[in-house]
Design a protein around this motif. Structure first.
Motif, mmCIF file in Angstrom:
data_model
loop_
_atom_site.group_PDB
_atom_site.id
_atom_site.type_symbol
_atom_site.label_atom_id
_atom_site.label_comp_id
_atom_site.label_asym_id
_atom_site.label_seq_id
_atom_site.Cartn_x
_atom_site.Cartn_y
_atom_site.Cartn_z
ATOM 1 N N SER A 1 -35.419 51.179 -55.573
ATOM 2 C CA SER A 1 -35.527 52.399 -56.060
ATOM 3 C C SER A 1 -36.979 52.618 -56.439
ATOM 4 N N GLY A 2 -37.905 51.423 -56.437
ATOM 5 C CA GLY A 2 -39.265 51.318 -56.853
ATOM 6 C C GLY A 2 -39.488 51.066 -58.149
ATOM 7 N N GLY A 3 -38.362 50.672 -58.881
ATOM 8 C CA GLY A 3 -38.279 50.348 -60.476
ATOM 9 C C GLY A 3 -38.618 48.756 -60.467
ATOM 10 N N MET A 4 -38.085 48.388 -61.764
ATOM 11 C CA MET A 4 -37.951 47.014 -62.136
ATOM 12 C C MET A 4 -36.504 46.577 -62.679
ATOM 13 N N LEU B 1 -20.626 52.478 -60.235
ATOM 14 C CA LEU B 1 -21.747 51.810 -60.266
ATOM 15 C C LEU B 1 -21.919 50.367 -60.450
ATOM 16 N N GLN B 2 -22.971 49.537 -60.014
ATOM 17 C CA GLN B 2 -23.089 48.269 -60.042
ATOM 18 C C GLN B 2 -23.100 47.725 -61.366
ATOM 19 N N GLN B 3 -23.665 48.637 -62.160
ATOM 20 C CA GLN B 3 -23.962 48.481 -63.815
ATOM 21 C C GLN B 3 -23.426 49.594 -64.630
ATOM 22 N N PRO B 4 -23.302 49.199 -65.859
ATOM 23 C CA PRO B 4 -22.681 50.597 -66.600
ATOM 24 C C PRO B 4 -23.798 51.569 -66.778
ATOM 25 N N PHE B 5 -25.172 51.070 -66.723
ATOM 26 C CA PHE B 5 -26.140 52.181 -66.711
ATOM 27 C C PHE B 5 -27.156 51.785 -66.053
ATOM 28 N N TYR B 6 -28.104 52.537 -65.603
ATOM 29 C CA TYR B 6 -29.466 52.296 -65.057
ATOM 30 C C TYR B 6 -30.459 53.166 -65.351
ATOM 31 N N ALA B 7 -31.789 52.914 -65.531
ATOM 32 C CA ALA B 7 -32.814 53.641 -65.588
ATOM 33 C C ALA B 7 -33.123 54.320 -64.595
ATOM 34 N N LEU B 8 -33.534 55.545 -64.446
ATOM 35 C CA LEU B 8 -33.946 56.250 -63.390
ATOM 36 C C LEU B 8 -35.512 56.731 -63.419
ATOM 37 N N LEU B 9 -36.137 56.682 -62.155
ATOM 38 C CA LEU B 9 -37.528 57.057 -62.058
ATOM 39 C C LEU B 9 -37.720 58.463 -62.014
ATOM 40 N N ASP B 10 -37.991 59.247 -63.277
ATOM 41 C CA ASP B 10 -38.126 60.567 -63.359
ATOM 42 C C ASP B 10 -39.390 61.207 -62.857
ATOM 43 N N GLU C 1 -26.756 75.022 -62.421
ATOM 44 C CA GLU C 1 -26.368 74.725 -61.212
ATOM 45 C C GLU C 1 -27.453 74.188 -60.550
ATOM 46 N N GLU C 2 -28.697 74.665 -60.634
ATOM 47 C CA GLU C 2 -29.851 74.213 -59.982
ATOM 48 C C GLU C 2 -30.179 72.873 -60.492
ATOM 49 N N LEU C 3 -30.189 72.639 -61.641
ATOM 50 C CA LEU C 3 -30.325 71.530 -62.365
ATOM 51 C C LEU C 3 -29.419 70.444 -62.010
ATOM 52 N N ALA C 4 -28.264 70.575 -62.072
ATOM 53 C CA ALA C 4 -26.952 69.762 -61.774
ATOM 54 C C ALA C 4 -27.317 69.293 -59.930
ATOM 55 N N ARG C 5 -27.603 70.330 -59.160
ATOM 56 C CA ARG C 5 -28.011 69.901 -57.773
ATOM 57 C C ARG C 5 -29.180 68.900 -57.809
ATOM 58 N N ALA C 6 -30.182 69.340 -58.304
ATOM 59 C CA ALA C 6 -31.172 68.498 -58.553
ATOM 60 C C ALA C 6 -31.041 67.050 -58.804
ATOM 61 N N ILE C 7 -30.110 66.902 -59.854
ATOM 62 C CA ILE C 7 -29.629 65.523 -60.479
ATOM 63 C C ILE C 7 -29.071 64.593 -59.414
ATOM 64 N N ALA C 8 -28.066 65.558 -58.880
ATOM 65 C CA ALA C 8 -27.201 64.947 -57.933
ATOM 66 C C ALA C 8 -27.844 64.404 -56.536
ATOM 67 N N SER C 9 -28.937 65.259 -56.191
ATOM 68 C CA SER C 9 -29.800 64.783 -55.104
ATOM 69 C C SER C 9 -30.582 63.594 -55.537
ATOM 70 N N GLN C 10 -31.221 63.539 -56.760
ATOM 71 C CA GLN C 10 -31.912 62.184 -57.390
ATOM 72 C C GLN C 10 -31.016 61.180 -57.459
ATOM 73 N N LEU C 11 -29.804 61.231 -57.889
ATOM 74 C CA LEU C 11 -28.842 60.178 -57.900
ATOM 75 C C LEU C 11 -28.528 59.482 -56.533
ATOM 76 N N SER C 12 -28.324 60.265 -55.656
ATOM 77 C CA SER C 12 -27.915 59.919 -54.127
ATOM 78 C C SER C 12 -29.125 59.055 -53.571
ATOM 79 N N ALA C 13 -30.287 59.617 -53.759
ATOM 80 C CA ALA C 13 -31.537 58.864 -53.167
ATOM 81 C C ALA C 13 -31.853 57.806 -54.040
ATOM 82 N N SER C 14 -31.664 57.773 -55.317
ATOM 83 C CA SER C 14 -32.001 56.576 -56.004
ATOM 84 C C SER C 14 -30.957 55.288 -55.646
#
Length: 445
Positions: free
Chosen positions: A89-92, A310-319, A360-373
């Motif tokens: 995802s481009g993170g660490m 998920l593979q881990q209990p939590f992940y950091a995300l690139l915002d 609804e707009e925020l939730a859609r954006a976050i779902a899209s972010q999760l799908s891509a990340s």
């Protein structure tokens, strides 16, 4: 005696006083204990009003849980210090092994992926400089200024320091106090290995501590009244405090008297109560309370099929708000509570901008972010979502911020809350420590 406010500070104060033999009356305006860290009822299920991480360094909170009979090993999932982004995802990927301090950090740094040699040297330089300075600055500045002064690389700032600052202080680095940030790092990364452990609640936040506190108080002859809102406080000849209370819990309007009172409400409510006390000059404290700038936290819950894990209990995300990528951390609630399989919780700290969007707009954006990340196309379409924003979740931890003491200068009247003077930002640990300090001040008379 009375404690006004059933958040974590008020519960800590009431427990401390009850353990010393006081008959405590705990008054909470809401129906549920916990304040800004509580369980809420939604149309779908019971959820927390925000996802929280505790740290192994939360010594006062963990001690209080033990006193209340809460088994932290069962109530909290303990993870080693980590900053892990989804693969590719481009993170660490930074995770501390269970070795004695400071070896755990050295090995984590050596094994970390997604960081260049220059990034790793920059992180090592930060740690050594902070230790050499005793984690203390001659003059406070912003976190951004400190990172620039200590030659931190751009990738390290983006992947490590900015997310840590947002998670710990709920304030963007350019506006956050470097000294408060260093205090947090000193007592977690700079302390023993277990101090940096990350503790994820398995129970809802009201059950974790406030409801256990209520049982403790009741067992010792005290009373806990939810739905009881204190509208005014009056001094009676400097010897007693009259509380005007309203709500279903007291059958309408009611007044009663106490020799000592702890105000453990939010900062703005505390300022309102203090300001309205007749013939008492509380202007200096009220100015400090009203000067606190609120910061919001938004948690977006997304429910998927029970097979989503998920593979881990939590992940950091690139915002990246410019790309509508608002999420900063995602938690797999199913790995914390078996009743929440397929439920993901995405956290946005310092969420003022995100909170202006339609839910609804925020939730859609976050779902899209999760799908891509996470490279999981099915995350684009959750079965349902719930967006919860606490507009006054914390205050902005700004450089040089002056915070009020527990003492109000009025006999028998104390303040308790994560906003009182102390080394930490507005966290659960700060709230608990403040509540304990207020109670001990009353005990010492």
């Amino acid at each position: 005696m009375a404690v006004i406010g059933g958040g974590w500070a008020g519960c800590a104060a009431a427990v401390e006083l009850a353990s010393a033999g006081y008959k405590v009356t705990l008054l909470e305006a809401a129906r549920t204990l916990g304040g800004r860290a509580r369980r809420i009822e939604t149309d779908r299920r019971q959820l927390d009003n925000g996802q929280h991480i505790l740290l192994g360094a939360y010594s006062a909170t963990l001690s209080l849980l033990r006193r209340l009979g809460v088994d932290a090993r069962q109530a909290l999932l303990t993870l080693p210090l980590q900053m892990r982004y989804p693969p590719a995802s481009g993170g660490m990927d930074f995770i501390a092994p269970r070795l004695p301090a400071p070896l755990h950090l050295a090995f984590a740094l050596l094994r970390a992926s997604g960081l260049s040699r220059a990034d790793k040297l920059s992180l090592a330089r930060f740690s050594s400089t902070a230790r050499w300075a005793g984690w203390q600055l001659d003059q406070d500045c912003s976190v951004s200024e400190l990172l620039q002064r200590w030659d931190q690389t751009g990738p390290l700032i983006r992947l490590m320091w900015r997310p840590l600052c947002l998670a710990a202080l709920n304030t963007p680095p350019e506006r956050a106090s470097a000294q408060i940030f260093l205090n947090v790092l000193r007592d977690s990364l700079g302390a023993g290995r277990s101090a940096s452990d990350m503790l994820l609640p398995r129970h809802d936040l009201s059950r974790l501590l406030p409801e256990a506190a209520a049982s403790y108080i009741s067992e010792r002859g005290g009373s806990v009244r939810t739905g009881a809102s204190v509208k005014a406080i009056r001094s009676i000849e400097g010897r007693l405090w009259q509380l005007d209370i309203s709500g279903a819990a007291v059958g309408g309007n009611w007044s009663t008297y106490f020799p000592q009172v702890v105000i453990a409400t939010g900062a703005s409510q505390a300022a309102g109560l203090l300001h309205a006390i007749p013939e008492c000059d509380t202007s200096a404290i009220c100015q400090q309370l009203t000067a606190l700038e609120p910061e919001a936290i938004t948690t977006c819950y997304l429910q998927y099929g029970t097979d989503v894990r998920l593979q881990q209990p939590f992940y950091a995300l690139l915002d990246d708000p410019s790309r509508q990528h608002w999420g900063q951390f995602v938690f797999d609630r199913g790995q914390l509570d078996a009743q929440q399989q397929g439920l993901l919780a995405v956290v946005i700290s310092a969420a003022a901008e995100a909170a202006t969007l339609p839910q609804e707009e925020l939730a859609r954006a976050i779902a899209s972010q999760l799908s891509a990340s996470l490279h999981l196309p099915q995350l684009q379409q959750p079965g349902w979502f719930k967006v919860i924003t606490e507009k006054r979740a914390t205050f902005a931890s700004s450089p040089g911020l002056q915070r009020p003491a527990n003492a109000t200068g009025l006999p028998g009247l104390l303040l308790a809350g994560d906003y009182t003077a102390g080394p930490y930002p507005a966290t659960l640990e700060a709230a608990v420590r403040s509540g304990l300090a207020a109670a001990r001040a009353i005990r010492l008379g």
